[in-house]
Design a protein around this motif. Structure first.
Motif, PDB file in Angstrom:
ATOM      1  N   GLU A  53      76.394   1.840  40.572  1.00 32.35           N
ATOM      2  CA  GLU A  53      77.443   0.644  40.181  1.00 32.35           C
ATOM      3  C   GLU A  53      77.661  -0.414  41.552  1.00 32.35           C
ATOM      4  N   GLY A  54      77.751   0.334  42.506  1.00 30.90           N
ATOM      5  CA  GLY A  54      77.858  -0.530  43.941  1.00 30.90           C
ATOM      6  C   GLY A  54      76.363  -1.280  43.890  1.00 30.90           C
ATOM      7  N   VAL A  55      75.294  -0.805  43.716  1.00 30.74           N
ATOM      8  CA  VAL A  55      74.099  -1.276  43.974  1.00 30.74           C
ATOM      9  C   VAL A  55      73.961  -2.577  42.829  1.00 30.74           C
ATOM     10  N   ALA A  56      74.389  -2.281  41.664  1.00 28.33           N
ATOM     11  CA  ALA A  56      74.159  -3.647  40.887  1.00 28.33           C
ATOM     12  C   ALA A  56      75.464  -4.647  41.205  1.00 28.33           C
ATOM     13  N   ALA A  57      76.621  -4.237  41.847  1.00 34.63           N
ATOM     14  CA  ALA A  57      77.703  -4.825  42.209  1.00 34.63           C
ATOM     15  C   ALA A  57      77.161  -5.947  43.210  1.00 34.63           C
ATOM     16  N   PHE A  58      76.126  -5.576  44.114  1.00 34.40           N
ATOM     17  CA  PHE A  58      76.048  -6.546  45.470  1.00 34.40           C
ATOM     18  C   PHE A  58      75.578  -7.939  44.985  1.00 34.40           C
ATOM     19  N   PRO A  59      74.467  -7.867  44.235  1.00 35.12           N
ATOM     20  CA  PRO A  59      74.050  -9.403  43.985  1.00 35.12           C
ATOM     21  C   PRO A  59      74.765  -9.803  42.923  1.00 35.12           C
ATOM     22  N   LEU A  60      75.640  -9.331  42.167  1.00 31.33           N
ATOM     23  CA  LEU A  60      76.294  -9.840  41.312  1.00 31.33           C
ATOM     24  C   LEU A  60      77.697 -10.507  41.921  1.00 31.33           C
ATOM     25  N   ILE A  61      78.337  -9.901  42.698  1.00 27.62           N
ATOM     26  CA  ILE A  61      79.443 -10.390  43.724  1.00 27.62           C
ATOM     27  C   ILE A  61      78.965 -11.489  44.658  1.00 27.62           C
TER      28      ILE A  61
END
Length: 844
Positions: free
Chosen positions: A179-187
């Motif tokens: 979830e954090g891996v996906a969150a980095f570019p989205l944030i």
């Protein structure tokens, strides 16, 4: 066809073409490629569901598979669990903290579509969807915030991110980190929207979904995204006043998004802060640069002990070539170069590292923020690829830098890649990159063909890396087993046991046949063992005082075979696997979940504390000190290494001898006097481990005749106060009486109600820990909870009905804060809508 219809068809064709060749098409291709890489590596290795090779390592089977099974039971309406309380584990524990840490987000809800015997298949599907989301998030961010570029190249960069070293090493066996891996570019995309002043409400909703999915890894992603957004602002020469405005916007949207998730996030944060202290962080605290550099290459794996940074050699060359590309402004190169160095320094330096982990020390790997470095490398590679043609000199310098780092690590520091194919593969890919750039520089018409070849080589490298990393990990980590291998047989036994009337409620089943915790959730029958990062120190101390074995300072409850303890914890059966392919149940006579007992009496002063605590839960003391006939001169004496001492005495007839031993540096064995083998061996506990008391069977007369044998590693202290006699006959009578007087019982999640046919007086004891959040009524009147040895208990007089309910601490104020955040988000949306509409009117 009329001209108007022709125009409509043409416009529709343009929209489809844009969808297929634009960001949606690139994102879909990235998702397809990344999932294909994962499926191919599983099929090549014969992993489940393509073969019999288990996927499970460590927490994967100890936590994620059973927790997803518990969520499945909740979604199917099982009364043993609801959104706030979970009876399946640890005698009953709060569920919201575990949901926030292990099960958050929309993807996990799909687990309800799978049967319990195929819960791991459901977890595989959920994991693949997360991997696809990682690829999509990177493609969307790069094409929106940095430039569209070639869709196929964007898809390949997204695939590299979704199959990076961090995803393979940490994410696949510990899915919450995905979830954090996906969150980095989205944030980071939210940061871009804040800089452009667009999409206020979608920004808030996106951050809310990401923090709901996993707040801990989203927090690390937020630090990285803020850092990347700041670098972009420096590159664009944003004035300080405007910069403050943009980051103020970023902060407001972030706080509103987190505010929406507080009912889920806050219980997880509070439980984590109340967990037992633990120092099980892997790897050195001050990380040398060589450790980071050694993991930039494919086909390397050092789970938890170094960061997985590999994103493919060709993209690594592109990232380094970015700093040598003459078409990239010097300010941009200096900003990103300095930013990358500072980022690595803050991750490595002990004084700044806590910022990445919410100002706490991580329990496990120090490198769970490594995905931010991988993401930044891919941003640099993308910004290099956006400036065609890729300069030959820049590519050569980037490739030379890769080879220089590889040679330096291998020849001087001897910390090169760990697989024999890694160095040849890296060299070959670097040479391919330089050769491709040379061909495209000499003959520009070949760019499409050469580019296609390089892209194909990169995808092949990503697939090979996935296979080899899994093989390297399997060579050093022993798989923990397969739930589905024994599922049907074990579930049939559980159903048969429940049909006897000895199942839940009011009795539990201990899943001793599994070497890892939380498996009661898989069996669908509440049990004893529990393993979670949210296990509070309050509950851990209760179990430690009562002699439950544990690891990790109480966070992981070990297997126990202790009939007296089972009686206190309402465990009526123990599921065992005596041999591969076989299952069996051992049954026990135990107290019901809710019972009435006389007020506690003082325990025998001469018994060890663990047995005194247990006596506090029996209707009357059942432990006494042995009557010693032959013993050392002092109650505490030292037995030399490699020697033994004989102990003779007596316990009550029909009883057993129990001992709470704590050997240091060597093992102790209790065996029948004169025997040369056998007996009960107690090894020295590991750090943060607590062993269980041992039980020594005695003849019917209760005679004690044992040798206390010390191995040759270290002398041991013999403390006679650690021994106690357990009066099994008296205990059996107390259990029989409690079963005859058992109340009618209704248990539905956080609600519990017990009713008696006649008024009762004494202490009502519920076999669950008295964690904060419980409240009880007696015949409709609120009553005061008085814990009894840490278990839920309340005194009653002439009562016929007791009802208790659990409410998650701080849930009400967290819900209030979420409602306020929602109101503010709605107001923000209304203001933004009116602003945009008035702006459009002025333009007209």
């Amino acid at each position: 066809m009329t001209s108007e219809a022709h125009r409509r068809w043409t416009a529709r064709g343009h929209r489809w073409r844009e969808a297929l060749t634009g960001t949606p098409g690139a994102a879909a291709l990235a998702a397809l490629l990344s999932v294909t890489v994962m499926l191919v590596q599983a099929a090549v290795r014969g992993e489940y569901p393509f073969g019999d090779l288990p996927r499970g390592f460590d927490d994967y089977f100890a936590q994620f598979v059973p927790f997803h099974a518990m969520l499945q039971h909740l979604l199917h309406g099982d009364p043993a669990i609801d959104a706030q309380f979970n009876w399946f584990v640890g005698l009953g524990q709060p569920f919201l903290p575990d949901y926030a840490v292990y099960l958050g987000g929309p993807w996990t809800l799909l687990i309800g579509l799978f049967p319990v015997t195929r819960v791991e298949l459901g977890l595989v599907v959920v994991t693949l969807l997360r991997v696809a989301m990682i690829a999509v998030s990177m493609v969307v961010y790069l094409r929106i915030a940095h430039g569209a570029g070639q869709p196929v190249l964007a898809a390949v960069v997204g695939t590299a991110y979704a199959t990076s070293g961090f995803v393979l090493e940490e994410g696949l066996y510990n899915p919450m980190w995905l979830e954090g891996v996906a969150a980095f570019p989205l944030i980071a995309l939210v940061g871009h929207w804040c800089r452009t002043g667009r999409h206020a409400v979608p920004s808030v909703v996106l951050i809310a979904v990401l923090y709901w999915s996993n707040f801990y890894s989203a927090m690390m992603a937020t630090v990285g995204a803020v850092y990347l957004t700041l670098m972009m602002a420096v590159v664009d020469r944003v004035p300080l006043r405007r910069l403050a405005e943009q980051f103020g916007r970023f902060a407001v949207r972030g706080l509103l998004g987190v505010g929406l998730t507080l009912p889920v996030v806050l219980p997880g944060v509070l439980a984590g802060s109340q967990a037992p202290p633990l120092d099980l962080t892997f790897g050195p605290r001050d990380v040398p640069l060589t450790r980071y550099l050694s993991r930039l290459f494919s086909l390397t794996e050092l789970l938890d002990f170094s960061p997985g940074l590999a994103v493919g050699t060709l993209l690594l060359v592109a990232a380094l070539a970015f700093f040598a590309h003459r078409r990239v402004p010097l300010r941009e190169r200096l900003t990103f170069g300095a930013g990358l160095v500072v980022m690595l320094a803050t991750m490595s330096w002990g004084a700044t590292r806590p910022v990445w982990f919410g100002f706490t020390e991580p329990h496990g790997s120090y490198f769970r923020n490594a995905f931010v470095v991988s993401g930044l490398l891919l941003v640099l590679a993308w910004r290099f690829l956006l400036r065609p043609p890729p300069g030959l000199l820049a590519t050569a310098l980037g490739g030379g830098a890769v080879l220089a780092v590889l040679g330096w690590l291998t020849l001087i520091h001897r910390r090169g890649p760990h697989h024999p194919w890694s160095t040849p593969l890296t060299v070959a890919m670097v040479l391919a990159a330089i050769a491709g750039a040379a061909v495209m520089a000499i003959r520009p018409a070949t760019r499409r063909v050469v580019g296609g070849i390089l892209v194909s080589l990169l995808v092949l490298e990503l697939g090979l890396n996935a296979v080899v990393v899994e093989q390297l990990r399997a060579s050093v980590r022993v798989p923990m087993g397969r739930w589905y291998a024994d599922a049907d047989r074990d579930l049939a036994l559980v159903r048969e046991h429940r049909a006897t009337g000895q199942g839940w409620p009011p009795y539990r089943l201990d899943a001793a046949g599994y070497s890892y915790g939380n498996q009661s959730g898989l069996l669908g029958e509440p049990g004893l063992r529990y393993y979670s990062s949210t296990f509070t120190e309050q509950s851990a101390r209760v179990f430690a005082d009562l002699g439950v074995p544990s690891l990790a300072n109480g966070r992981l409850m070990g297997s126990v075979e202790d009939a007296p303890l089972f009686a206190l914890f309402s465990v009526s059966a123990r599921l065992e696997h005596p041999a591969p392919g076989r299952s069996g149940l051992s049954t026990y006579r135990s107290f019901p979940l809710v019972r009435i007992a006389p007020p506690a009496r003082p325990a025998a002063a001469e018994v060890a504390p663990v047995f005194a605590h247990r006596d506090g839960l029996w209707d009357e003391p059942v432990h006494t000190a042995p009557v010693w006939a032959t013993r050392p001169a002092a109650d505490t004496s030292t037995v030399p290494a490699g020697s033994s001492i004989r102990l003779t005495g007596s316990c009550p007839a029909g009883g057993v001898l129990q001992a709470d031993l704590r050997p240091v540096g060597g093992a102790v064995t209790l065996r029948p006097a004169g025997a040369t083998s056998g007996g009960r061996r107690v090894d020295p506990p590991a750090p943060a481990e607590r062993p269980a008391p041992v039980t020594v069977p005695l003849p019917a007369s209760g005679a004690v005749d044992l040798d206390y044998v010390v191995d040759d590693r270290a002398p041991q202290t013999l403390a006679l106060g650690r021994f106690a006699c357990f009066d099994a006959a008296r205990a059996a009578g107390l259990v029989d009486r409690a079963q005859r007087d058992a109340p009618g019982l209704v248990v539905r999640g956080r609600h519990l109600e017990a009713t008696w046919s006649r008024p009762v007086s004494g202490d009502v004891i519920v076999s669950t820990t008295a964690v904060d959040g419980w409240s009880c009524d007696v015949d409709g009147t609120p009553a005061r909870i008085v814990p009894r040895e840490g278990l839920l208990s309340l005194p009653v007089r002439g009562a016929t009905r007791v009802s208790c309910r659990y409410s998650t601490p701080m849930l009400v104020p967290a819900t209030g804060a979420a409602i306020v955040s929602l109101v503010l988000v709605v107001a923000l949306g209304v203001v933004r809508h009116r602003t945009v509409r008035s702006s459009c009117r002025r333009r007209r």
